[in-house]
Design a protein around this motif. Structure first.
Motif, PDB file in Angstrom:
ATOM      1  N   ALA A  25     -67.133 -31.218 -36.191  1.00  0.00           N
ATOM      2  CA  ALA A  25     -66.204 -30.226 -36.730  1.00  0.00           C
ATOM      3  C   ALA A  25     -65.816 -29.223 -35.652  1.00  0.00           C
ATOM      4  CB  ALA A  25     -66.841 -29.500 -37.914  1.00  0.00           C
ATOM      5  N   ALA A  26     -64.545 -28.893 -35.641  1.00  0.00           N
ATOM      6  CA  ALA A  26     -64.083 -27.854 -34.717  1.00  0.00           C
ATOM      7  C   ALA A  26     -64.677 -26.514 -35.136  1.00  0.00           C
ATOM      8  CB  ALA A  26     -62.562 -27.778 -34.751  1.00  0.00           C
ATOM      9  N   PRO A  27     -64.902 -25.617 -34.189  1.00  0.00           N
ATOM     10  CA  PRO A  27     -65.434 -24.301 -34.564  1.00  0.00           C
ATOM     11  C   PRO A  27     -64.453 -23.542 -35.438  1.00  0.00           C
ATOM     12  CG  PRO A  27     -64.725 -24.317 -32.270  1.00  0.00           C
ATOM     13  CD  PRO A  27     -64.674 -25.732 -32.737  1.00  0.00           C
ATOM     14  N   VAL A  28     -64.985 -22.761 -36.350  1.00  0.00           N
ATOM     15  CA  VAL A  28     -64.159 -21.874 -37.166  1.00  0.00           C
ATOM     16  C   VAL A  28     -63.658 -20.745 -36.272  1.00  0.00           C
ATOM     17  CG1 VAL A  28     -64.130 -20.345 -39.172  1.00  0.00           C
ATOM     18  CG2 VAL A  28     -65.518 -22.439 -39.208  1.00  0.00           C
ATOM     19  N   LEU A  29     -62.390 -20.405 -36.398  1.00  0.00           N
ATOM     20  CA  LEU A  29     -61.818 -19.333 -35.584  1.00  0.00           C
ATOM     21  C   LEU A  29     -62.000 -18.007 -36.313  1.00  0.00           C
ATOM     22  CD1 LEU A  29     -58.495 -20.946 -34.289  1.00  0.00           C
ATOM     23  CD2 LEU A  29     -60.827 -21.125 -33.379  1.00  0.00           C
ATOM     24  N   GLY A  30     -62.779 -17.120 -35.734  1.00  0.00           N
ATOM     25  CA  GLY A  30     -62.961 -15.796 -36.303  1.00  0.00           C
ATOM     26  C   GLY A  30     -61.812 -14.893 -35.903  1.00  0.00           C
ATOM     27  N   GLY A  31     -61.282 -14.142 -36.857  1.00  0.00           N
ATOM     28  CA  GLY A  31     -60.089 -13.357 -36.574  1.00  0.00           C
ATOM     29  C   GLY A  31     -60.099 -11.982 -37.196  1.00  0.00           C
ATOM     30  N   TYR A  32     -58.920 -11.351 -37.201  1.00  0.00           N
ATOM     31  CA  TYR A  32     -58.858  -9.911 -37.458  1.00  0.00           C
ATOM     32  C   TYR A  32     -57.467  -9.522 -37.937  1.00  0.00           C
ATOM     33  CZ  TYR A  32     -59.973  -4.955 -36.300  1.00  0.00           C
ATOM     34  OH  TYR A  32     -60.229  -3.608 -36.333  1.00  0.00           O
ATOM     35  N   TYR A  33     -57.405  -8.407 -38.639  1.00  0.00           N
ATOM     36  CA  TYR A  33     -56.153  -7.705 -38.932  1.00  0.00           C
ATOM     37  C   TYR A  33     -56.453  -6.219 -38.893  1.00  0.00           C
ATOM     38  CZ  TYR A  33     -52.437  -5.403 -41.513  1.00  0.00           C
ATOM     39  OH  TYR A  33     -51.429  -4.540 -41.879  1.00  0.00           O
ATOM     40  N   LEU A  34     -55.595  -5.451 -38.231  1.00  0.00           N
ATOM     41  CA  LEU A  34     -55.737  -4.003 -38.176  1.00  0.00           C
ATOM     42  C   LEU A  34     -54.598  -3.385 -38.961  1.00  0.00           C
ATOM     43  CD1 LEU A  34     -57.294  -1.579 -37.099  1.00  0.00           C
ATOM     44  CD2 LEU A  34     -55.911  -1.694 -35.014  1.00  0.00           C
ATOM     45  N   GLY A  35     -54.929  -2.462 -39.863  1.00  0.00           N
ATOM     46  CA  GLY A  35     -53.974  -1.865 -40.788  1.00  0.00           C
ATOM     47  C   GLY A  35     -52.677  -1.430 -40.136  1.00  0.00           C
ATOM     48  N   GLY A  36     -51.580  -1.638 -40.858  1.00  0.00           N
ATOM     49  CA  GLY A  36     -50.268  -1.258 -40.371  1.00  0.00           C
ATOM     50  C   GLY A  36     -49.719  -2.185 -39.303  1.00  0.00           C
ATOM     51  N   ASN A  37     -50.275  -3.406 -39.227  1.00  0.00           N
ATOM     52  CA  ASN A  37     -49.875  -4.337 -38.156  1.00  0.00           C
ATOM     53  C   ASN A  37     -50.053  -3.707 -36.779  1.00  0.00           C
ATOM     54  OD1 ASN A  37     -49.084  -6.560 -39.766  1.00  0.00           O
ATOM     55  ND2 ASN A  37     -47.064  -5.671 -40.103  1.00  0.00           N
ATOM     56  N   PHE A 318     -59.995  -8.170 -42.627  1.00  0.00           N
ATOM     57  CA  PHE A 318     -58.906  -7.266 -42.984  1.00  0.00           C
ATOM     58  C   PHE A 318     -59.395  -5.827 -42.868  1.00  0.00           C
ATOM     59  CE2 PHE A 318     -55.894  -5.260 -46.014  1.00  0.00           C
ATOM     60  CZ  PHE A 318     -54.705  -5.816 -45.594  1.00  0.00           C
ATOM     61  N   ASN A 319     -59.177  -5.234 -41.693  1.00  0.00           N
ATOM     62  CA  ASN A 319     -59.621  -3.858 -41.464  1.00  0.00           C
ATOM     63  C   ASN A 319     -58.556  -2.886 -41.966  1.00  0.00           C
ATOM     64  OD1 ASN A 319     -60.973  -1.585 -40.695  1.00  0.00           O
ATOM     65  ND2 ASN A 319     -60.750  -1.905 -38.494  1.00  0.00           N
ATOM     66  N   SER A 320     -58.441  -2.848 -43.282  1.00  0.00           N
ATOM     67  CA  SER A 320     -57.495  -1.979 -43.976  1.00  0.00           C
ATOM     68  C   SER A 320     -57.814  -2.086 -45.454  1.00  0.00           C
ATOM     69  CB  SER A 320     -56.049  -2.410 -43.706  1.00  0.00           C
ATOM     70  OG  SER A 320     -55.115  -1.523 -44.294  1.00  0.00           O
ATOM     71  N   GLY A 321     -57.343  -1.145 -46.262  1.00  0.00           N
ATOM     72  CA  GLY A 321     -57.532  -1.252 -47.701  1.00  0.00           C
ATOM     73  C   GLY A 321     -58.969  -1.495 -48.086  1.00  0.00           C
ATOM     74  N   TRP A 322     -59.192  -2.509 -48.932  1.00  0.00           N
ATOM     75  CA  TRP A 322     -60.535  -2.812 -49.406  1.00  0.00           C
ATOM     76  C   TRP A 322     -61.513  -3.132 -48.278  1.00  0.00           C
ATOM     77  CZ3 TRP A 322     -60.001  -6.459 -54.292  1.00  0.00           C
ATOM     78  CH2 TRP A 322     -59.503  -5.708 -55.355  1.00  0.00           C
ATOM     79  N   GLY A 323     -61.005  -3.647 -47.159  1.00  0.00           N
ATOM     80  CA  GLY A 323     -61.905  -4.071 -46.099  1.00  0.00           C
ATOM     81  C   GLY A 323     -62.104  -3.062 -44.987  1.00  0.00           C
ATOM     82  N   THR A 324     -61.564  -1.848 -45.137  1.00  0.00           N
ATOM     83  CA  THR A 324     -61.645  -0.861 -44.059  1.00  0.00           C
ATOM     84  C   THR A 324     -63.087  -0.699 -43.564  1.00  0.00           C
ATOM     85  OG1 THR A 324     -59.736   0.342 -44.934  1.00  0.00           O
ATOM     86  CG2 THR A 324     -61.185   1.528 -43.424  1.00  0.00           C
ATOM     87  N   LEU A 325     -63.269  -0.849 -42.265  1.00  0.00           N
ATOM     88  CA  LEU A 325     -64.604  -0.726 -41.680  1.00  0.00           C
ATOM     89  C   LEU A 325     -64.991   0.739 -41.549  1.00  0.00           C
ATOM     90  CD1 LEU A 325     -64.301  -3.437 -38.885  1.00  0.00           C
ATOM     91  CD2 LEU A 325     -65.618  -3.612 -41.007  1.00  0.00           C
ATOM     92  N   SER A 326     -66.138   1.101 -42.134  1.00  0.00           N
ATOM     93  CA  SER A 326     -66.597   2.490 -42.101  1.00  0.00           C
ATOM     94  C   SER A 326     -68.130   2.498 -42.078  1.00  0.00           C
ATOM     95  CB  SER A 326     -66.073   3.249 -43.326  1.00  0.00           C
ATOM     96  OG  SER A 326     -66.523   4.586 -43.293  1.00  0.00           O
ATOM     97  N   PRO A 327     -68.732   2.894 -40.960  1.00  0.00           N
ATOM     98  CA  PRO A 327     -68.087   3.309 -39.702  1.00  0.00           C
ATOM     99  C   PRO A 327     -67.505   2.112 -38.949  1.00  0.00           C
ATOM    100  CG  PRO A 327     -70.465   3.293 -39.461  1.00  0.00           C
ATOM    101  CD  PRO A 327     -70.200   3.014 -40.896  1.00  0.00           C
ATOM    102  N   LYS A 328     -66.395   2.378 -38.288  1.00  0.00           N
ATOM    103  CA  LYS A 328     -65.664   1.291 -37.633  1.00  0.00           C
ATOM    104  C   LYS A 328     -66.476   0.637 -36.525  1.00  0.00           C
ATOM    105  CE  LYS A 328     -61.277   0.258 -35.288  1.00  0.00           C
ATOM    106  NZ  LYS A 328     -59.966   0.808 -34.830  1.00  0.00           N
TER     107      LYS A 328
END
Length: 345
Positions: A25-37, A318-328
């Motif tokens: 199996a190919a590795p799973v690609l870990g990714g990200y989103y930062l609020g407001g694009n 998803f570092n925004s909304g429900w997923g906002t990292l705190s503390p970042k």
């Protein structure tokens, strides 16, 4: 399929042989989103972040890569896989009137959006280009503008049509004064998404271009309705979003829920498609130690991918909304540690 053969012999000369087929199996690609694009480059530094989610409205005149976002092209050309969510929902422009513009020497006039979505009682209902407008060809200019910009990027992305159709349709939709139920809206959306994908696939696309349709994945009947085999034959990925919003939510249960529905309900074409988790997150109000929860994700994904059914291929925090990292800082450190472990690569 590759096969491994193991033969053993003991001191008395007795022997036994066993064979097993296997896949790599190919590795799973870990990714990200930062609020407001926003530019995530600094947050992604020092970690194995290999995937990214962005959001655009077809109404916006700057879809690829986006207005004042040269960093997006830099990341894409460096190998980060982009999941570009393109929505009929109207945003990113000053007003909701008709648009007239020229694309590659051809003039287009697109009427004002005629649909309302996300009709939750007590809220302002967002406007969107209607499924009927799409099927009538009235939005072809929007697609032509997006395609022209896409071709200048120099690499393929996954185009996810809609953010979450189930969120858009949960309370019904209205187009040109006519109301549609959740189920009716799903059926109309399948027709419109099929039209859009066929429109793009009939054109010359960048190498590596792929398509999916966006779902929150929180309602089983809606998930079934929006994944007929006829549509899945035109798409390259399954997609759903995953959030932990209760102290009792485990990573294994949350990521597995919609996969279990897929395995039970969908057809063979759908089940042959890998999965993009365009959004996943941990809500700090219910789970204060986000880092500890994130640390449980790698073994959960490894177990899920070892089970029958479609494989999770990419997943973007998803570092925004429900997923906002705190503390970042602690959250980002946890993501870097998680993405450094199998099944991530």
């Amino acid at each position: 399929m590759p096969r491994v053969t193991v033969s053993v012999r003991d001191s008395s000369g007795q022997s036994a042989t066993a064979r097993a087929d296997y896949t790599v199996a190919a590795p799973v690609l870990g990714g990200y989103y930062l609020g407001g694009n926003a530019d995530p480059t600094a947050d992604m530094a020092g970690g194995a972040f290999r995937s990214l989610t962005q959001y655009r409205s077809f109404a916006d005149g700057h879809i690829f890569p986006g207005y004042n976002r040269p960093w997006l092209t830099t990341l894409g050309r460096s190998g980060v896989r982009l999941n570009m969510v393109l929505e009929l929902k109207h945003y990113g422009v000053p007003d909701t009137g008709p648009q007239t513009f020229t694309v590659d020497g051809v003039s287009y006039t697109v009427p004002a959006p005629a649909m309302t979505i996300q009709q939750r009682p007590g809220t302002v209902w967002p406007k969107a280009y209607g499924y009927g407008q799409v099927l009538a060809g009235q939005c072809d200019g929007l697609f032509a503008r997006a395609l022209s910009q896409y071709r200048t990027m120099g690499f393929g992305v996954n185009v996810q049509l809609a953010s979450e159709l189930d969120t858009d349709h949960e309370f019904g939709t209205t187009e040109a004064g006519k109301s549609y139920t959740w189920a009716e809206s799903d059926a109309r959306a399948v027709q419109a998404v099929t039209y859009i994908v066929n429109w793009f696939r009939a054109k010359a696309l960048p190498q590596g271009a792929t398509f999916s349709v966006g779902l929150g994945g929180f309602d089983r009947p809606a998930f079934q309705r929006t994944h007929p085999e006829s549509l899945m034959s035109r798409l390259d990925f399954l997609q759903w979003n995953v959030y932990a919003t209760s102290p009792g939510h485990t990573a294994l249960d949350r990521f597995r829920r919609t996969k279990d529905w897929a395995v039970a309900d969908l057809g063979p074409v759908a089940l042959s498609r890998p999965v993009i988790i365009a959004e996943w997150g941990v809500r700090v109000a219910e789970i204060p130690d986000q880092a500890a929860w994130i640390a449980t994700v790698p073994p959960a994904i490894a177990r899920i991918n070892a089970e029958r059914g479609p494989l999770i291929a990419r997943m973007n925090y998803f570092n925004s909304g429900w997923g906002t990292l705190s503390p970042k800082a602690a959250g980002l450190a946890a993501l870097r540690a998680a993405y450094a472990r199998p099944p991530f690569g």
